[in-house]
Motif scaffolding. Structure first.
Motif, PDB file in Angstrom:
ATOM      1  N   UNK A 258      41.437  23.505  51.065  1.00 47.09           N
ATOM      2  CA  UNK A 258      41.794  24.515  50.070  1.00 47.09           C
ATOM      3  C   UNK A 258      40.618  24.712  49.125  1.00 47.09           C
ATOM      4  N   UNK A 259      40.448  25.947  48.657  1.00 46.19           N
ATOM      5  CA  UNK A 259      39.425  26.281  47.669  1.00 46.19           C
ATOM      6  C   UNK A 259      40.108  27.017  46.525  1.00 46.19           C
ATOM      7  N   UNK A 260      39.956  26.503  45.303  1.00 52.91           N
ATOM      8  CA  UNK A 260      40.549  27.102  44.110  1.00 52.91           C
ATOM      9  C   UNK A 260      39.424  27.425  43.130  1.00 52.91           C
ATOM     10  N   UNK A 261      39.373  28.669  42.646  1.00 57.89           N
ATOM     11  CA  UNK A 261      38.244  29.110  41.831  1.00 57.89           C
ATOM     12  C   UNK A 261      38.752  29.839  40.589  1.00 57.89           C
ATOM     13  N   UNK A 262      38.265  29.369  39.423  1.00 60.42           N
ATOM     14  CA  UNK A 262      38.642  30.014  38.167  1.00 60.42           C
ATOM     15  C   UNK A 262      37.463  30.404  37.311  1.00 60.42           C
ATOM     16  N   UNK A 263      36.255  30.392  37.867  1.00 63.23           N
ATOM     17  CA  UNK A 263      35.063  30.733  37.093  1.00 63.23           C
ATOM     18  C   UNK A 263      34.803  32.233  37.128  1.00 63.23           C
ATOM     19  N   UNK A 264      34.263  32.756  36.008  1.00 61.59           N
ATOM     20  CA  UNK A 264      33.914  34.174  35.926  1.00 61.59           C
ATOM     21  C   UNK A 264      32.405  34.392  35.953  1.00 61.59           C
ATOM     22  N   UNK A 265      31.628  33.365  36.257  1.00 61.95           N
ATOM     23  CA  UNK A 265      30.173  33.489  36.227  1.00 61.95           C
ATOM     24  C   UNK A 265      29.687  34.428  37.330  1.00 61.95           C
ATOM     25  N   UNK A 266      28.498  34.992  37.114  1.00 63.38           N
ATOM     26  CA  UNK A 266      27.925  35.876  38.113  1.00 63.38           C
ATOM     27  C   UNK A 266      27.685  35.180  39.426  1.00 63.38           C
ATOM     28  N   UNK A 267      27.234  33.926  39.378  1.00 61.42           N
ATOM     29  CA  UNK A 267      26.983  33.175  40.610  1.00 61.42           C
ATOM     30  C   UNK A 267      28.267  32.979  41.405  1.00 61.42           C
ATOM     31  N   UNK A 268      29.342  32.630  40.715  1.00 59.46           N
ATOM     32  CA  UNK A 268      30.616  32.411  41.412  1.00 59.46           C
ATOM     33  C   UNK A 268      31.149  33.709  42.007  1.00 59.46           C
TER      34      UNK A 268
END
Length: 423
Positions: A258-268
């Motif tokens: 599973x992959x969970x992502x909550x970042x708003x950065x340009x790289x992400x």
């Protein structure tokens, strides 16, 4: 335990943990364990470096200070002779703190006289020159960090930032003085203007500079910076005969992912864009999240239904959409709701659905996830990408994790991390 680290978020803790575990090329590092919060029991005898991951970066300064002091006390009780306060290489904090207030408190507790301040991380383009922090070729306040939803960075001059946050006097050692070598730098640290405590901002443009600084820091009670500041710290203990030099390795963990992502950065955002070209991706609409039209069960259902496609669930957005959502719902309300959603989803995925490899993007999200999982401690493996190690826990069954800071990682990081965790 020789070195104790207090990290103000979970991805930053992983970052410095792998730095200490690796050490300088050819020497090896220290046997390193990452603790998720302040432990309630003593460390195992073989641990040489302990990294306590706090979720204090965006707390009120008084709470961040209290948590950091509690972590310091536990580390001192384990025998640590050197404490490192680890913060982000983009110095994430507001004029009210938390970096300055925590440094003031730790300086007083340890009766430290000279405290190095060096957030530089050249491998990720963060350099410090004439006291100013750059991200690649941009000053910090023009790098995109000025739009950070929790800690917008409006000033690149670390000396000014600290002076607004801290009661401890701030001084500066220029890059031209750093490159004279460790002995000269040590002398400069010892002969700063007066005998009162000082926060000493030290320039660094390369890993070589960080090595010079780390060797010069031998014997200092308190050091602060990004993960790069720990690059040469194991060397000092190996040279003194207190450690032999350890080389970490990764056990292979197979199974559901599973992959969970909550970042708003340009790289992400770029990494999500790359991932969805070949894999299953679900975007969470923040309005649906805030109105509770999407739940942890929805996240779990999507993850389990797409197991052959490296499934990723994210809540992210460009600066304009993030600002619009904050104006509508409130910044802290959004953070609290997303933390709960991702935390609940992670707990269900690991303890009910049997997920074995878990990749998390974003410092705040990583904190929410590992807090919800209540893992206690993590063993530090090899580096997946600069600043991102493989981490291993054994709650009821083996679990492999990667906790990625928003701006870190190659463009295909998410799929790459799952492969590394699988050996």
């Amino acid at each position: 335990m020789l070195i104790g680290v207090i990290a103000d978020d979970f991805t930053g803790a992983s970052d410095i943990a792998v730095t200490l575990s690796q050490g300088l090329p050819g020497e090896g590092g220290l046997r390193t364990t990452q603790y998720l919060g302040v432990p309630q029991q003593p460390a195992h005898a073989e641990v040489e470096a302990g990294v306590i991951a706090l979720k204090s970066r965006s707390l009120p300064a008084s709470e961040a200070v209290a948590q950091s002091l509690a972590a310091c006390e536990w580390l001192l009780a384990q025998g640590c002779s050197q404490i490192v306060f680890k913060y982000c290489s983009t110095f994430d904090s507001t004029d009210e703190g938390n970096i300055g207030p925590v440094l003031d408190a730790l300086t007083a507790r340890l009766q430290a006289k000279r405290v190095i301040v060096c957030p530089a991380f050249p491998a990720m383009g963060r350099t410090l020159y004439q006291g100013n922090l750059f991200v690649h070729d941009r000053p910090l306040n023009e790098s995109g960090m000025e739009h950070h939803p929790l800690t917008p960075m409006k000033d690149a001059d670390i000396r000014r930032l600290l002076a607004r946050q801290s009661h401890t006097p701030v001084s500066h050692i220029r890059w031209q003085q750093v490159v004279e070598g460790s002995e000269g730098l040590r002398e400069r640290l010892e002969t700063q203007d007066n005998d009162s405590a000082q926060l000493v901002v030290v320039d660094a443009l390369s890993d070589h500079d960080l090595t010079i600084i780390g060797i010069a820091a031998a014997g200092l009670k308190l050091i602060s910076g990004g993960s790069g500041i720990a690059r040469a710290l194991p060397h000092n203990f190996i040279k003194a005969g207190q450690a032999l030099g350890h080389r970490s390795n990764n056990p292979a963990v197979s199974g559901a992912t599973a992959i969970l992502v909550g970042s708003c950065s340009g790289a992400t955002r770029g990494q999500i864009e790359e991932h969805q070209k070949h894999h299953a991706v679900l975007a969470l609409d923040i309005t649906d999240v805030m109105n509770e039209r999407v739940s942890a069960d929805d996240v779990v259902k999507f993850i389990l239904a797409h197991q052959q496609e490296c499934p990723l669930v994210y809540s992210s957005g460009d600066p304009d959409s993030v600002q619009q959502a904050q104006q509508q719902f409130g910044q802290h309300n959004i953070s609290r709701q997303l933390d709960k959603l991702f935390g609940d989803a992670a707990r269900k995925l690991v303890y009910e659905a049997g997920i074995k490899r878990l990749v998390v993007g974003g410092g705040e999200t990583s904190g929410a996830v590992v807090s919800a999982l209540n893992l206690g401690s993590l063993q530090v493996g090899e580096e997946i990408d600069p600043g991102v190690p493989a981490l291993f826990a054994q709650p009821e069954a083996p679990l492999a994790l990667a906790l990625k800071s928003g701006n870190f990682g190659r463009r295909d990081f998410f799929a790459h991390a799952l492969k590394v965790l699988a050996g």
